[in-house]
Design an enzyme around this catalytic site. Structure first.
Site, PDB file in Angstrom:
ATOM      1  N   TYR A   1      -7.205   2.493   6.082  1.00 35.73           N
ATOM      2  CA  TYR A   1      -6.481   1.329   5.409  1.00 35.73           C
ATOM      3  C   TYR A   1      -6.422   0.079   6.469  1.00 35.73           C
ATOM      4  O   TYR A   1      -5.676  -0.950   6.098  1.00 35.73           O
ATOM      5  CB  TYR A   1      -4.872   1.896   5.262  1.00 35.73           C
ATOM      6  CG  TYR A   1      -4.250   2.576   6.128  1.00 35.73           C
ATOM      7  CD1 TYR A   1      -4.125   2.121   7.259  1.00 35.73           C
ATOM      8  CD2 TYR A   1      -3.794   3.833   5.969  1.00 35.73           C
ATOM      9  CE1 TYR A   1      -3.544   2.866   8.433  1.00 35.73           C
ATOM     10  CE2 TYR A   1      -3.181   4.579   6.719  1.00 35.73           C
ATOM     11  CZ  TYR A   1      -2.892   3.990   7.868  1.00 35.73           C
ATOM     12  OH  TYR A   1      -2.576   5.093   9.131  1.00 35.73           O
TER      13      TYR A   1
ATOM     14  N   LYS B   1      10.827   3.342   3.044  1.00 39.34           N
ATOM     15  CA  LYS B   1      10.517   4.715   2.898  1.00 39.34           C
ATOM     16  C   LYS B   1      11.501   5.334   1.850  1.00 39.34           C
ATOM     17  O   LYS B   1      12.469   4.815   1.484  1.00 39.34           O
ATOM     18  CB  LYS B   1      11.156   5.443   4.287  1.00 39.34           C
ATOM     19  CG  LYS B   1      10.469   5.045   5.395  1.00 39.34           C
ATOM     20  CD  LYS B   1       9.410   6.242   6.028  1.00 39.34           C
ATOM     21  CE  LYS B   1      10.268   7.112   6.733  1.00 39.34           C
ATOM     22  NZ  LYS B   1       9.144   7.986   7.585  1.00 39.34           N
TER      23      LYS B   1
ATOM     24  N   GLU C   1       1.021  -1.348  -0.050  1.00 41.29           N
ATOM     25  CA  GLU C   1      -0.121   0.133   0.199  1.00 41.29           C
ATOM     26  C   GLU C   1       0.965   1.212   0.150  1.00 41.29           C
ATOM     27  O   GLU C   1       1.934   1.306   0.259  1.00 41.29           O
ATOM     28  CB  GLU C   1      -0.809   0.175   1.313  1.00 41.29           C
ATOM     29  CG  GLU C   1      -1.565  -1.481   1.389  1.00 41.29           C
ATOM     30  CD  GLU C   1      -2.376  -1.434   2.848  1.00 41.29           C
ATOM     31  OE1 GLU C   1      -2.017  -0.517   3.477  1.00 41.29           O
ATOM     32  OE2 GLU C   1      -2.634  -2.321   3.234  1.00 41.29           O
TER      33      GLU C   1
ATOM     34  N   CYS D   1      26.122  30.818  29.854  1.00 50.77           N
ATOM     35  CA  CYS D   1      25.887  31.084  28.573  1.00 50.77           C
ATOM     36  C   CYS D   1      24.411  31.440  28.123  1.00 50.77           C
ATOM     37  O   CYS D   1      23.556  30.365  28.465  1.00 50.77           O
ATOM     38  CB  CYS D   1      26.325  29.966  27.541  1.00 50.77           C
ATOM     39  SG  CYS D   1      26.060  30.212  25.850  1.00 50.77           S
TER      40      CYS D   1
ATOM     41  N   LYS E   1       2.222   4.760   1.613  1.00 51.29           N
ATOM     42  CA  LYS E   1       2.587   5.133   2.946  1.00 51.29           C
ATOM     43  C   LYS E   1       2.279   6.454   2.977  1.00 51.29           C
ATOM     44  O   LYS E   1       2.949   7.248   2.333  1.00 51.29           O
ATOM     45  CB  LYS E   1       3.994   4.929   3.425  1.00 51.29           C
ATOM     46  CG  LYS E   1       3.886   5.315   5.078  1.00 51.29           C
ATOM     47  CD  LYS E   1       5.228   4.777   5.468  1.00 51.29           C
ATOM     48  CE  LYS E   1       5.345   5.037   7.043  1.00 51.29           C
ATOM     49  NZ  LYS E   1       4.937   6.245   7.589  1.00 51.29           N
TER      50      LYS E   1
ATOM     51  N   CYS F   1      30.799  25.010  24.072  1.00 45.84           N
ATOM     52  CA  CYS F   1      30.745  26.196  25.235  1.00 45.84           C
ATOM     53  C   CYS F   1      30.692  25.677  26.305  1.00 45.84           C
ATOM     54  O   CYS F   1      30.113  25.278  27.019  1.00 45.84           O
ATOM     55  CB  CYS F   1      29.753  27.410  24.645  1.00 45.84           C
ATOM     56  SG  CYS F   1      29.789  28.293  26.105  1.00 45.84           S
TER      57      CYS F   1
ATOM     58  N   CYS G   1      32.746  31.263  21.874  1.00 42.73           N
ATOM     59  CA  CYS G   1      31.152  31.006  21.846  1.00 42.73           C
ATOM     60  C   CYS G   1      30.586  32.163  20.975  1.00 42.73           C
ATOM     61  O   CYS G   1      30.524  33.526  21.457  1.00 42.73           O
ATOM     62  CB  CYS G   1      30.686  30.739  23.072  1.00 42.73           C
ATOM     63  SG  CYS G   1      28.591  30.624  23.206  1.00 42.73           S
TER      64      CYS G   1
ATOM     65  N   ASP H   1       1.421  10.309   4.179  1.00 41.55           N
ATOM     66  CA  ASP H   1       2.292  11.173   5.006  1.00 41.55           C
ATOM     67  C   ASP H   1       1.240  12.105   5.589  1.00 41.55           C
ATOM     68  O   ASP H   1       1.322  13.341   5.548  1.00 41.55           O
ATOM     69  CB  ASP H   1       3.389  11.688   4.282  1.00 41.55           C
ATOM     70  CG  ASP H   1       4.433  12.468   5.294  1.00 41.55           C
ATOM     71  OD1 ASP H   1       4.334  12.250   6.492  1.00 41.55           O
ATOM     72  OD2 ASP H   1       5.260  13.042   4.679  1.00 41.55           O
TER      73      ASP H   1
ATOM     74  N   CYS I   1      28.253  33.924  24.348  1.00 42.25           N
ATOM     75  CA  CYS I   1      28.678  34.346  25.525  1.00 42.25           C
ATOM     76  C   CYS I   1      30.211  34.770  25.403  1.00 42.25           C
ATOM     77  O   CYS I   1      30.523  35.257  26.171  1.00 42.25           O
ATOM     78  CB  CYS I   1      28.487  33.532  26.615  1.00 42.25           C
ATOM     79  SG  CYS I   1      29.490  32.056  26.464  1.00 42.25           S
TER      80      CYS I   1
END
Ligand code: IVH
Length: 668
Positions: free
Chosen positions: A226, A314, A114, A432, A116, A426, A408, A118, A411
């Site tokens: 289904y 898939k 069948e 931060c 699939k 970081c 970073c 989504d 920060c």
């Protein structure tokens, strides 16, 4: 006309309209024109005006019901709604076929293949042919009651066709938003400056969860079915014939369904669907391959969440080419620095992509991705778009390799690199700002406390305004503060307050997720919740105790113990509890008192109704353990036909022996 006969004509008119509905939405062969259909509806409305006492909930006029004020009720599924294991290649599909052949001990096995879809999985219940309840899949065990919103879906019949409807029928299927509707509604959103939906599935999910069914109706959702969850007539023996049965009831079904016997046949179907995909009016993300015999399906059972009798193949992600404007760096809740490609927006797999993750520094260097490059990006289903490769033919002569910043970006702390991890971090965990913000977004997010209406943008503002610094602050917010949020009026403030309140009643495993303990994902959180039962016990568990839980290793156990040893974390948990967060205690549900709880089983011989792995799962789900050989520690020997030496050993050790029938009777 006397009242009884005209009531009969009223019912006949209802039935007539429902068959036209089927002709239009299910058979795609309308018998009358739209005008004629509207005329019949008008006649019905007139009759209902004169005789409001006749109106039944299954009348074609009764699509839109009352607005929900309290949100959605959670309801348990009568039988769990499982999810499918995914496969991505022909080899994996082949493995699935081999497994099924082995388990069914048959070389000629039929499969129902069948599309699939989504969309959003749902279940719909009919009593004596009348639609009574719709439920989302939710976590598979319980979902949201979406009865009112499901009623608004034009293709969905409120009454089954024909005289032979079973007393009770539960059907399973998928709600989706057709591609065209999605594009049109998103274009409208863009004009109005609203946030766009990422894809039709998100659009369908959002639309199904609106409190106002009138609004849901405007979203023009569609539905197909289904499968059958439960059928009081229990007449069905095969998945393939299920589609025809659903259709005969007037339920919209999947069109491309084929019965296949070999990998070659299945693969032919896969290729056909792959070619068809773009021209379908709705999104699909693959093909579902199901063992056709329902008796064999039952025998094979499931491994926790996935049935052994079905698999999803898939499709690979869709790809597109675009330019990288720049590479920015995002700081995550654990301090990890992630490079992100800022892209020239491009339409891909149903949505416009403007950013793609580059994962980590090593990945950028390995693929030699640079600012200004033209790149191939891809996106599949839920996955965040990613950059697959660079189109070196288009590389500009003045481009230069990308470098991870030394500090970073949030920060300014000097970044840390460790030898055993690719991640650059970081180290400023506590202060931060970006890490704090990400932790809060995660805390409110759908994997954790799942506070509706508290998305990224709202959390950002709450932090910017200084109202929220740590999670417990969320539970001290006042409506005066919320009124200061951009665009927030009475209704939106009320909604947010309600969802904050609602989130206090959280499952224990989600609460554990929300704490954001290093290495603790959904699976581990569930294990911990089950074993500890409540937060006070969890906080005191030792490394040794944690290691006793199957599925928890050294690294995870240490992280958990360290987390709870930190006084700041203890204080934060206390505050959350004081402010009303109440993780539901897990009372080793269903196991306590079950005859299998804490019992050790050995299986032998051939069972009629179940494969051995299926029986083992049923035992484990009830708190029992399955081992390979009989010893003095064995509590039960489950013996099928032709048991081997295990039976003799069990007898000699006076282990209790169960027949399949006894086992079956003890199950529930
Ligand atoms: S059968 C165990 N059939 O896939 C049986 N599911 O991962 C599962 N889905 O939640 C349902 N198309 O949303 C089945 N033809 C199809 C399907 C389908 C899409 C979705 C469904 C489910 C998910 C399972």
């Amino acid at each position: 006309m006397t009242k009884p006969s005209s009531h009969q004509s009223y019912q006949e008119l209802c039935n007539q309209i429902w068959s036209h509905n089927k002709a239009y939405y299910v058979d795609h062969r309308p018998v009358i024109s739209d005008e004629e259909f509207d005329h019949l509806m008008h006649q019905l409305e007139q009759m209902e005006k004169e005789h409001p006492e006749w109106i039944s909930s299954a009348s074609p006029t009764q699509r839109v019901g009352e607005m929900l004020t309290e949100g959605f009720q959670t309801v348990a599924h009568r039988t769990p709604m499982l999810s499918l294991a995914n496969s991505y290649s022909k080899d994996e599909v082949q493995d699935f076929i081999h497994r099924v052949k082995k388990l069914t001990r048959s070389q000629d096995v039929a499969f129902s293949c069948e599309l699939k879809m989504d969309g959003i999985a749902i279940s719909a219940q009919f009593e004596k042919g009348i639609f009574v309840r719709g439920i989302t899949r939710g976590d598979g065990k319980k979902g949201d009651d979406i009865t009112q919103n499901l009623r608004t879906v034009a293709a969905f019949p409120l009454q089954l066709i024909g005289p032979s409807a079973p007393d009770f029928l539960e059907v399973r299927g998928e709600i989706f938003m057709p591609k065209q509707v999605f594009q049109k509604l998103n274009a409208e959103k863009e004009l109005e400056g609203e946030d766009l939906w990422a894809n039709p599935r998100n659009a369908a999910a959002g639309s199904l969860k609106l409190l106002d069914p009138n609004e849901t109706r405007r979203r023009k959702l569609d539905v197909v079915f289904y499968g059958i969850g439960q059928d009081s007539q229990d007449a069905l023996t095969s998945q393939f014939t299920c589609h025809a049965l659903l259709k005969s009831y007037g339920l919209p079904i999947l069109h491309q369904v084929e019965k296949c016997h070999t990998l070659e046949e299945i693969w032919e179907f896969v290729e056909k669907v792959r070619t068809l995909r773009a021209s379908l009016p709705f999104e699909i993300d693959g093909v579902v391959i199901k063992l056709d015999s329902l008796a064999e399906q039952k025998r094979l059972g499931s491994t926790g969440k996935n049935p052994r009798w079905a698999v999803a193949y898939k499709f690979a992600a869709e790809q597109a080419e675009t330019d990288i404007y720049s590479i920015t760096v995002q700081v995550g809740r654990t301090g990890v620095l992630t490079p992100v490609a800022e892209l020239k927006p491009v339409f891909l797999a149903g949505s416009t992509i403007a950013r793609a993750t580059l994962h980590n520094e090593e990945e950028v260097l390995r693929k030699d991705i640079r600012e200004g490059d033209s790149v191939i990006i891809e996106k599949g289903g839920d996955v965040i778009p990613k950059v697959v490769l660079v189109n070196f033919d288009k590389r500009k002569s003045d481009s230069h390799p990308w470098k991870m910043p030394t500090h970073c970006p949030s920060c300014g702390a000097l970044v840390a690199r460790s030898v055993d991890e690719v991640a650059v971090k970081c180290p400023n965990t506590l202060h931060c700002p970006e890490q704090q913000l990400r932790r809060l977004i995660y805390f409110a997010g759908k994997f954790a406390m799942d506070i509706e209406h508290m998305g990224e943008k709202v959390v950002e503002q709450l932090v910017r305004l200084g109202f929220v610094k740590r999670p417990s602050d969320i539970y001290a917010l006042t409506s005066e503060q919320l009124f200061q949020l951009e665009g927030f009026k009475t209704k939106s403030v009320e909604n947010l307050i309600t969802s904050i309140e609602k989130s206090k009643d959280v499952s224990f495993s989600r609460f554990i997720m929300a704490l954001g303990i290093k290495h603790v994902g959904e699976g581990t959180a569930e294990l911990l919740a089950k074993r500890a039962g409540n937060v006070h016990i969890l906080m005191q568990m030792t490394t040794e105790e944690l290691l006793q839980i199957e599925g928890i290793g050294e690294k995870v156990a240490t992280a958990i113990v360290e987390y709870f040893a930190d006084a700041r974390n203890q204080e934060e948990i206390q505050l959350l509890l004081q402010r009303g967060v109440l993780p539901q205690e897990v009372k080793s549900i269903s196991h306590k008192g079950h005859p299998f709880d804490a019992k050790t089983f050995v299986l032998t011989g051939t069972l009629k109704q179940y494969t051995r792995p299926a029986a083992a799962t049923l035992i484990k789900e009830r708190g029992g353990k399955v081992t390979n050989s009989v010893s003095s520690k064995t509590d039960y020997l489950l013996a099928g036909e032709d048991p081997g030496s295990k039976l003799d050993k069990a007898k000699s050790l006076q282990v209790r022996i169960l027949t399949e029938e006894e086992f079956q009777a003890m199950l529930d």
